[in-house]
Design a protein around this motif. Structure first.
Motif, PDB file in Angstrom:
ATOM      1  N   GLY A 160      -9.545   2.190  -4.626  1.00 19.76           N
ATOM      2  CA  GLY A 160      -8.550   1.148  -4.448  1.00 19.76           C
ATOM      3  C   GLY A 160      -7.169   1.674  -4.753  1.00 19.76           C
ATOM      4  O   GLY A 160      -7.012   2.814  -5.223  1.00 19.76           O
ATOM      5  N   LEU A 161      -6.190   0.855  -4.493  1.00 21.91           N
ATOM      6  CA  LEU A 161      -4.802   1.188  -4.810  1.00 21.91           C
ATOM      7  C   LEU A 161      -4.277   0.338  -5.953  1.00 21.91           C
ATOM      8  O   LEU A 161      -3.324   0.723  -6.626  1.00 21.91           O
TER       9      LEU A 161
ATOM     10  N   ARG B 198       0.837  -1.204   0.000  1.00 22.36           N
ATOM     11  CA  ARG B 198       0.000   0.000   0.000  1.00 22.36           C
ATOM     12  C   ARG B 198       0.869   1.249   0.000  1.00 22.36           C
ATOM     13  O   ARG B 198       0.615   2.200  -0.735  1.00 22.36           O
ATOM     14  N   ARG B 199       1.899   1.233   0.832  1.00 30.81           N
ATOM     15  CA  ARG B 199       2.798   2.393   0.935  1.00 30.81           C
ATOM     16  C   ARG B 199       3.471   2.672  -0.412  1.00 30.81           C
ATOM     17  O   ARG B 199       3.627   3.820  -0.812  1.00 30.81           O
ATOM     18  N   ASP B 200       3.845   1.620  -1.125  1.00 28.22           N
ATOM     19  CA  ASP B 200       4.491   1.792  -2.434  1.00 28.22           C
ATOM     20  C   ASP B 200       3.547   2.461  -3.431  1.00 28.22           C
ATOM     21  O   ASP B 200       3.937   3.385  -4.152  1.00 28.22           O
ATOM     22  N   PHE B 201       2.300   1.997  -3.486  1.00 29.16           N
ATOM     23  CA  PHE B 201       1.335   2.601  -4.416  1.00 29.16           C
ATOM     24  C   PHE B 201       1.048   4.052  -4.032  1.00 29.16           C
ATOM     25  O   PHE B 201       0.945   4.929  -4.896  1.00 29.16           O
TER      26      PHE B 201
ATOM     27  N   VAL C 128      -2.142  -9.099  -6.304  1.00 30.23           N
ATOM     28  CA  VAL C 128      -2.163  -8.412  -5.004  1.00 30.23           C
ATOM     29  C   VAL C 128      -2.551  -9.448  -3.953  1.00 30.23           C
ATOM     30  O   VAL C 128      -3.186 -10.452  -4.280  1.00 30.23           O
ATOM     31  N   PRO C 129      -2.173  -9.221  -2.694  1.00 31.02           N
ATOM     32  CA  PRO C 129      -2.569 -10.165  -1.645  1.00 31.02           C
ATOM     33  C   PRO C 129      -4.092 -10.179  -1.506  1.00 31.02           C
ATOM     34  O   PRO C 129      -4.735  -9.145  -1.660  1.00 31.02           O
TER      35      PRO C 129
ATOM     36  N   LEU D 230      -6.907  -4.207  -4.122  1.00 30.10           N
ATOM     37  CA  LEU D 230      -6.179  -3.819  -2.921  1.00 30.10           C
ATOM     38  C   LEU D 230      -6.737  -2.471  -2.490  1.00 30.10           C
ATOM     39  O   LEU D 230      -6.593  -1.470  -3.195  1.00 30.10           O
ATOM     40  N   GLY D 231      -7.416  -2.459  -1.329  1.00 32.00           N
ATOM     41  CA  GLY D 231      -7.971  -1.219  -0.807  1.00 32.00           C
ATOM     42  C   GLY D 231      -6.953  -0.482   0.038  1.00 32.00           C
ATOM     43  O   GLY D 231      -5.790  -0.869   0.136  1.00 32.00           O
ATOM     44  N   ARG D 232      -7.414   0.581   0.678  1.00 31.41           N
ATOM     45  CA  ARG D 232      -6.516   1.394   1.503  1.00 31.41           C
ATOM     46  C   ARG D 232      -6.298   0.791   2.880  1.00 31.41           C
ATOM     47  O   ARG D 232      -5.457   1.249   3.629  1.00 31.41           O
TER      48      ARG D 232
END
Length: 194
Positions: free
Chosen positions: A123-124, A3-6, A169-170, A133-135
């Motif tokens: 989403g991200l 998430r941090r990367d996106f 994504v996970p 992948l949500g926030r």
């Protein structure tokens, strides 16, 4: 970490980048059959460098589509209100987070989302399976669970930047795939329009 990367990539976007992408996103999304034929769309107002939704909200509203927008509740669940154009939004700051634009009118209740023909999800990233992948706040996990419990089956659409459609994504066992992703360069379906 992912998430941090996106979010880091998004943080480097300029206002012009965001605006240009928002215009392209609106044009692509409006051509999607899931939105072109919808009578009610549950959406959200983008903030910061999220893929912009304002042009799309205005276009849907101008078409006569009933647009539902979320109101964040203290427990991170979502209530809903109707979007009646730019003047119907109010800025709300929730417990020190960034300010959100929310509908200023009547609250329709958390179940109002079950009346939507299509739901736009923030989403991200989305992967090749349609997993989103949500926030990480869980608000939209609750929305998706509410839709499933009610038997509602709206089209689930995520608006992203092109670089956010990734191989994998996970995913947790409770996660459900979305039906389509729209980016500035096009749309990809994971399920045909209903």
């Amino acid at each position: 970490m992912l998430r941090r990367d996106f979010l880091a990539v998004r943080s480097r976007l300029t206002a012009d980048d965001v605006q240009e992408a928002a215009t392209a996103l609106a044009a692509r999304a409006l051509g999607l059959p899931e939105l072109a034929h919808a009578r009610t769309v549950a959406a959200y107002v983008s903030v910061g460098t999220e893929p912009g939704t304002r042009a799309l909200l205005d276009a849907l509203h101008a078409r006569g589509v009933r647009v539902l927008l979320p109101v964040l509740l203290p427990d991170n669940d979502l209530d809903w209100g109707t979007y009646n154009g730019d003047g119907s939004l109010v800025e709300v700051r929730h417990r020190g987070r960034m300010a959100l634009l929310e509908p200023s009118g009547e609250r329709l209740g958390a179940d109002a989302v079950t009346t939507a023909d299509a739901v736009l999800l923030p989403g991200l990233a989305v992967d090749d399976r349609g997993m989103r992948l949500g926030r990480g706040g869980g608000s939209y996990d609750r929305v998706l669970a509410r839709l499933e419990r009610s038997g509602a089956d709206p089209a689930l659409v995520v608006l992203l930047y092109d670089s956010e459609v990734v191989p994998r994504v996970p995913a947790e066992p409770h996660d459900r795939p979305v039906h389509a992703v729209v980016t500035p360069s096009g749309a990809r379906r994971f399920r045909g329009p209903s």
